[in-house]
Write a protein that holds these residues in place. Structure first.
Motif, PDB file in Angstrom:
ATOM      1  N   GLY A 116      70.558  55.780  40.111  1.00 30.26           N
ATOM      2  CA  GLY A 116      69.301  55.006  39.183  1.00 30.26           C
ATOM      3  C   GLY A 116      68.226  55.805  40.295  1.00 30.26           C
ATOM      4  O   GLY A 116      67.662  55.281  40.081  1.00 30.26           O
ATOM      5  N   GLN A 117      68.211  56.475  40.900  1.00 36.80           N
ATOM      6  CA  GLN A 117      67.143  56.927  41.607  1.00 36.80           C
ATOM      7  C   GLN A 117      66.676  58.249  40.559  1.00 36.80           C
ATOM      8  O   GLN A 117      67.117  58.987  40.096  1.00 36.80           O
ATOM      9  CB  GLN A 117      67.095  58.016  42.835  1.00 36.80           C
ATOM     10  N   SER A 118      65.202  58.648  40.587  1.00 34.16           N
ATOM     11  CA  SER A 118      64.593  59.686  40.470  1.00 34.16           C
ATOM     12  C   SER A 118      65.273  61.177  40.459  1.00 34.16           C
ATOM     13  O   SER A 118      65.720  61.351  41.788  1.00 34.16           O
ATOM     14  CB  SER A 118      62.603  59.745  39.988  1.00 34.16           C
ATOM     15  N   CYS A 119      64.978  61.898  39.312  1.00 37.16           N
ATOM     16  CA  CYS A 119      65.562  63.459  39.650  1.00 37.16           C
ATOM     17  C   CYS A 119      65.071  63.906  38.823  1.00 37.16           C
ATOM     18  O   CYS A 119      64.181  63.696  37.938  1.00 37.16           O
ATOM     19  CB  CYS A 119      67.149  63.241  39.421  1.00 37.16           C
ATOM     20  N   ASN A 120      64.894  65.474  39.201  1.00 37.24           N
ATOM     21  CA  ASN A 120      64.970  66.621  37.957  1.00 37.24           C
ATOM     22  C   ASN A 120      65.713  67.490  38.092  1.00 37.24           C
ATOM     23  O   ASN A 120      65.456  67.756  36.467  1.00 37.24           O
ATOM     24  CB  ASN A 120      64.112  67.186  38.602  1.00 37.24           C
ATOM     25  N   THR A 121      66.756  67.896  38.030  1.00 37.22           N
ATOM     26  CA  THR A 121      68.203  68.291  37.746  1.00 37.22           C
ATOM     27  C   THR A 121      69.391  67.568  38.752  1.00 37.22           C
ATOM     28  O   THR A 121      68.868  66.558  39.471  1.00 37.22           O
ATOM     29  CB  THR A 121      68.026  69.912  38.763  1.00 37.22           C
ATOM     30  N   SER A 122      70.385  68.233  38.053  1.00 39.74           N
ATOM     31  CA  SER A 122      71.840  67.111  38.786  1.00 39.74           C
ATOM     32  C   SER A 122      72.262  67.465  40.393  1.00 39.74           C
ATOM     33  O   SER A 122      72.630  66.574  40.865  1.00 39.74           O
ATOM     34  CB  SER A 122      72.831  67.771  37.689  1.00 39.74           C
ATOM     35  N   SER A 123      71.685  68.675  40.301  1.00 33.47           N
ATOM     36  CA  SER A 123      71.804  68.911  41.782  1.00 33.47           C
ATOM     37  C   SER A 123      70.613  68.215  42.788  1.00 33.47           C
ATOM     38  O   SER A 123      70.821  68.531  44.070  1.00 33.47           O
ATOM     39  CB  SER A 123      71.511  70.027  42.004  1.00 33.47           C
ATOM     40  N   GLY A 131      84.038  62.458  41.962  1.00 35.04           N
ATOM     41  CA  GLY A 131      83.272  62.094  41.004  1.00 35.04           C
ATOM     42  C   GLY A 131      82.301  63.108  41.041  1.00 35.04           C
ATOM     43  O   GLY A 131      81.743  64.145  41.675  1.00 35.04           O
ATOM     44  N   SER A 132      81.370  63.233  40.148  1.00 35.81           N
ATOM     45  CA  SER A 132      80.216  64.039  40.349  1.00 35.81           C
ATOM     46  C   SER A 132      78.848  63.376  39.529  1.00 35.81           C
ATOM     47  O   SER A 132      78.947  61.912  39.887  1.00 35.81           O
ATOM     48  CB  SER A 132      80.433  64.879  39.022  1.00 35.81           C
ATOM     49  N   ALA A 133      78.036  63.699  39.449  1.00 31.11           N
ATOM     50  CA  ALA A 133      76.522  63.158  39.051  1.00 31.11           C
ATOM     51  C   ALA A 133      75.547  64.281  38.250  1.00 31.11           C
ATOM     52  O   ALA A 133      75.958  65.184  38.396  1.00 31.11           O
ATOM     53  CB  ALA A 133      75.905  62.595  40.081  1.00 31.11           C
ATOM     54  N   ILE A 134      75.047  63.436  37.606  1.00 33.55           N
ATOM     55  CA  ILE A 134      74.047  64.204  36.628  1.00 33.55           C
ATOM     56  C   ILE A 134      72.613  63.237  36.536  1.00 33.55           C
ATOM     57  O   ILE A 134      72.252  62.305  37.019  1.00 33.55           O
ATOM     58  CB  ILE A 134      74.652  63.842  34.936  1.00 33.55           C
ATOM     59  N   SER A 150      64.143  60.285  34.669  1.00 31.82           N
ATOM     60  CA  SER A 150      65.108  60.948  34.485  1.00 31.82           C
ATOM     61  C   SER A 150      65.436  60.496  35.977  1.00 31.82           C
ATOM     62  O   SER A 150      65.195  60.304  37.305  1.00 31.82           O
ATOM     63  CB  SER A 150      64.478  62.673  35.027  1.00 31.82           C
ATOM     64  N   THR A 151      66.843  59.873  36.344  1.00 38.25           N
ATOM     65  CA  THR A 151      67.253  59.300  37.127  1.00 38.25           C
ATOM     66  C   THR A 151      68.950  60.060  37.248  1.00 38.25           C
ATOM     67  O   THR A 151      69.420  60.327  35.952  1.00 38.25           O
ATOM     68  CB  THR A 151      67.418  57.897  36.685  1.00 38.25           C
ATOM     69  N   CYS A 152      69.118  59.660  37.925  1.00 36.79           N
ATOM     70  CA  CYS A 152      70.885  59.626  38.765  1.00 36.79           C
ATOM     71  C   CYS A 152      72.028  59.098  38.748  1.00 36.79           C
ATOM     72  O   CYS A 152      71.920  57.638  38.425  1.00 36.79           O
ATOM     73  CB  CYS A 152      70.440  60.111  39.727  1.00 36.79           C
ATOM     74  N   VAL A 153      73.371  59.389  37.618  1.00 39.09           N
ATOM     75  CA  VAL A 153      73.595  58.886  37.315  1.00 39.09           C
ATOM     76  C   VAL A 153      75.280  59.400  37.532  1.00 39.09           C
ATOM     77  O   VAL A 153      75.232  60.663  37.531  1.00 39.09           O
ATOM     78  CB  VAL A 153      73.485  58.796  35.564  1.00 39.09           C
ATOM     79  N   GLY A 181      67.941  51.596  26.659  1.00 42.41           N
ATOM     80  CA  GLY A 181      67.978  50.744  27.495  1.00 42.41           C
ATOM     81  C   GLY A 181      68.151  51.400  29.192  1.00 42.41           C
ATOM     82  O   GLY A 181      67.957  53.043  28.788  1.00 42.41           O
ATOM     83  N   THR A 182      68.710  50.661  30.003  1.00 42.79           N
ATOM     84  CA  THR A 182      68.198  51.544  31.430  1.00 42.79           C
ATOM     85  C   THR A 182      69.744  52.480  31.305  1.00 42.79           C
ATOM     86  O   THR A 182      71.030  52.059  30.973  1.00 42.79           O
ATOM     87  CB  THR A 182      68.067  50.443  32.405  1.00 42.79           C
ATOM     88  N   PRO A 183      70.200  53.193  31.637  1.00 45.27           N
ATOM     89  CA  PRO A 183      71.203  54.052  31.952  1.00 45.27           C
ATOM     90  C   PRO A 183      71.640  53.566  32.915  1.00 45.27           C
ATOM     91  O   PRO A 183      70.619  52.929  33.813  1.00 45.27           O
ATOM     92  CB  PRO A 183      70.324  55.599  32.675  1.00 45.27           C
ATOM     93  N   PRO A 184      73.264  53.678  33.143  1.00 45.07           N
ATOM     94  CA  PRO A 184      74.200  52.767  34.202  1.00 45.07           C
ATOM     95  C   PRO A 184      73.903  53.768  35.419  1.00 45.07           C
ATOM     96  O   PRO A 184      73.770  55.281  35.060  1.00 45.07           O
ATOM     97  CB  PRO A 184      75.729  53.360  33.405  1.00 45.07           C
ATOM     98  N   LYS A 185      74.192  53.086  36.389  1.00 43.79           N
ATOM     99  CA  LYS A 185      74.776  53.882  38.076  1.00 43.79           C
ATOM    100  C   LYS A 185      76.066  54.749  38.168  1.00 43.79           C
ATOM    101  O   LYS A 185      75.261  55.780  38.790  1.00 43.79           O
ATOM    102  CB  LYS A 185      74.372  53.025  39.369  1.00 43.79           C
ATOM    103  N   MET A 186      76.860  54.478  36.589  1.00 41.47           N
ATOM    104  CA  MET A 186      78.158  54.955  37.126  1.00 41.47           C
ATOM    105  C   MET A 186      78.454  54.587  35.788  1.00 41.47           C
ATOM    106  O   MET A 186      78.268  53.699  35.543  1.00 41.47           O
ATOM    107  CB  MET A 186      78.672  54.264  37.753  1.00 41.47           C
ATOM    108  N   GLY A 187      78.835  56.272  35.468  1.00 44.66           N
ATOM    109  CA  GLY A 187      79.642  55.645  34.083  1.00 44.66           C
ATOM    110  C   GLY A 187      80.494  56.905  33.786  1.00 44.66           C
ATOM    111  O   GLY A 187      81.127  57.477  34.997  1.00 44.66           O
ATOM    112  N   TYR A 188      81.292  56.794  32.695  1.00 46.94           N
ATOM    113  CA  TYR A 188      83.009  57.309  32.796  1.00 46.94           C
ATOM    114  C   TYR A 188      82.650  59.145  31.901  1.00 46.94           C
ATOM    115  O   TYR A 188      81.902  58.523  31.214  1.00 46.94           O
ATOM    116  CB  TYR A 188      83.718  56.630  32.298  1.00 46.94           C
ATOM    117  N   THR A 189      83.248  59.720  32.066  1.00 48.13           N
ATOM    118  CA  THR A 189      83.415  61.188  31.386  1.00 48.13           C
ATOM    119  C   THR A 189      84.766  60.966  30.241  1.00 48.13           C
ATOM    120  O   THR A 189      86.002  60.500  31.350  1.00 48.13           O
ATOM    121  CB  THR A 189      83.207  62.287  31.850  1.00 48.13           C
ATOM    122  N   CYS A 190      85.079  60.914  29.432  1.00 46.50           N
ATOM    123  CA  CYS A 190      86.272  61.108  29.001  1.00 46.50           C
ATOM    124  C   CYS A 190      86.577  61.660  28.186  1.00 46.50           C
ATOM    125  O   CYS A 190      85.675  62.779  27.087  1.00 46.50           O
ATOM    126  CB  CYS A 190      85.792  59.420  26.817  1.00 46.50           C
TER     127      CYS A 190
END
Length: 308
Positions: A116-123, A131-134, A150-153, A181-190
């Motif tokens: 949920g915090q701001s970011c510039n890239t996934s790193s 898991g991972s983060a984007i 741009s926020t971390c998920v 809407g607001t992106p989730p703080k955590m999400g699943y990849t299928c």
């Protein structure tokens, strides 16, 4: 007030790579990883007629290393995945795709941004345990103007029924999708390989459709099928057509893998390898026909890592 939201993940530029052959070296350090990574990239640069010195590529890796921590085990996993993916005739054209193993090579370090915090890239983002983060970017079009966030998920691999999902994995590529809407703080990849895709309407990992079931895209059908558009029952999953059989061009992947629907003959034909003479991009395994020849590489994308 009218609002349109366009969302996409921001991935570190050095992840977008293609490779061929095998690398050598020690991935216990970031510099050793960079040596192998850039060596794997060299054949793609050469095929595109770009620089093969590796200078620009090494600079990208060094920049990523300077902003975060390096994970040696993830570095080796990334190299292994790149070597495996290099066997695909289309790998050098898959810029914008995502090899999951390479997302974890460089972490954000001790000051990583949380969900949920701001970011510039996934790193920049702190990864989920196991898991991972984007870094997820949204552009809002409001009354003729735009605002972007741009926020971390954080992401985890999902199974059927899990929600909210944020993307569908097909081979080495992840297609991220999230509504308004607001992106989730955590999400699943299928993962299609696990028999599920991310349903953009329900935001749930959903079982792939069997032959005859309704669909909106090929990723929603079992891998032996494609999504045939506009039938009497709407768009439905149908078996992909073998080489030599009649086709209509009704669907992106109507024909069997590594083949295409030839409009002149109305049949599925095998695609051509890099270097073969061509008239249209669909004839080529790489999906790129440049100057009457199938090209194995995407010049515009590779220029970012190869240099001119």
């Amino acid at each position: 007030m009218k609002r349109l939201v366009v969302a996409m993940p921001i991935l570190a530029a050095w992840v977008f790579a293609c490779s061929s052959g095998s690398g050598s070296g020690d991935t216990s350090s970031a510099s050793g990883f960079g040596q192998q990574f850039c060596q794997l990239l060299t054949p793609c640069c050469a095929d595109a007629g770009l620089s093969t010195s590796g200078t620009v590529c090494q600079a990208f890796v060094s920049e990523a290393a300077s902003k975060g921590s390096y994970d040696p085990s993830a570095g080796q996993a990334c190299i292994n995945a790149l070597q495996g993916a290099s066997k695909s005739a289309t790998f050098c054209t898959d810029f914008g795709g995502n090899i999951p193993q390479c997302n974890d090579v460089f972490g954000p370090g001790s000051n990583g941004a949380g969900p949920g915090q701001s970011c510039n890239t996934s790193s920049d983002c702190t990864k989920a345990p196991g898991g991972s983060a984007i870094c997820y970017s949204q552009t809002n079009f409001v009354d003729g103007g735009t605002t972007s966030t741009s926020t971390c998920v954080q992401t985890q691999k999902g199974t059927a029924g899990q929600a909210p999902c944020v993307g569908t994995v097909q081979g080495n590529t992840t297609y991220f999708a999230f509504g308004s809407g607001t992106p989730p703080k955590m999400g699943y990849t299928c993962d299609v390989a696990d028999g599920v895709y991310c349903d953009a309407n329900t935001q749930k990992c959903t079982a792939l459709g069997a032959t005859g079931q309704t669909c909106n895209g090929d990723e929603q059908c079992v891998t032996s099928d494609y999504c045939a558009f506009g039938g009497t029952n709407g768009s439905t999953c149908q078996p992909r057509i073998p080489v030599g059989s009649a086709c209509t061009g009704n669907g992106t992947n109507e024909c069997a893998p590594s083949s295409y629907c030839d409009s002149a003959s109305g049949t599925c034909k095998a695609q051509l390898a890099s270097g073969a003479a061509c008239t249209t991009s669909q004839e080529c395994q790489s999906s790129i026909c440049n100057n009457g020849k199938c090209s194995g590489s995407n010049d515009l994308g590779l220029a970012l890592l190869c240099g001119g």
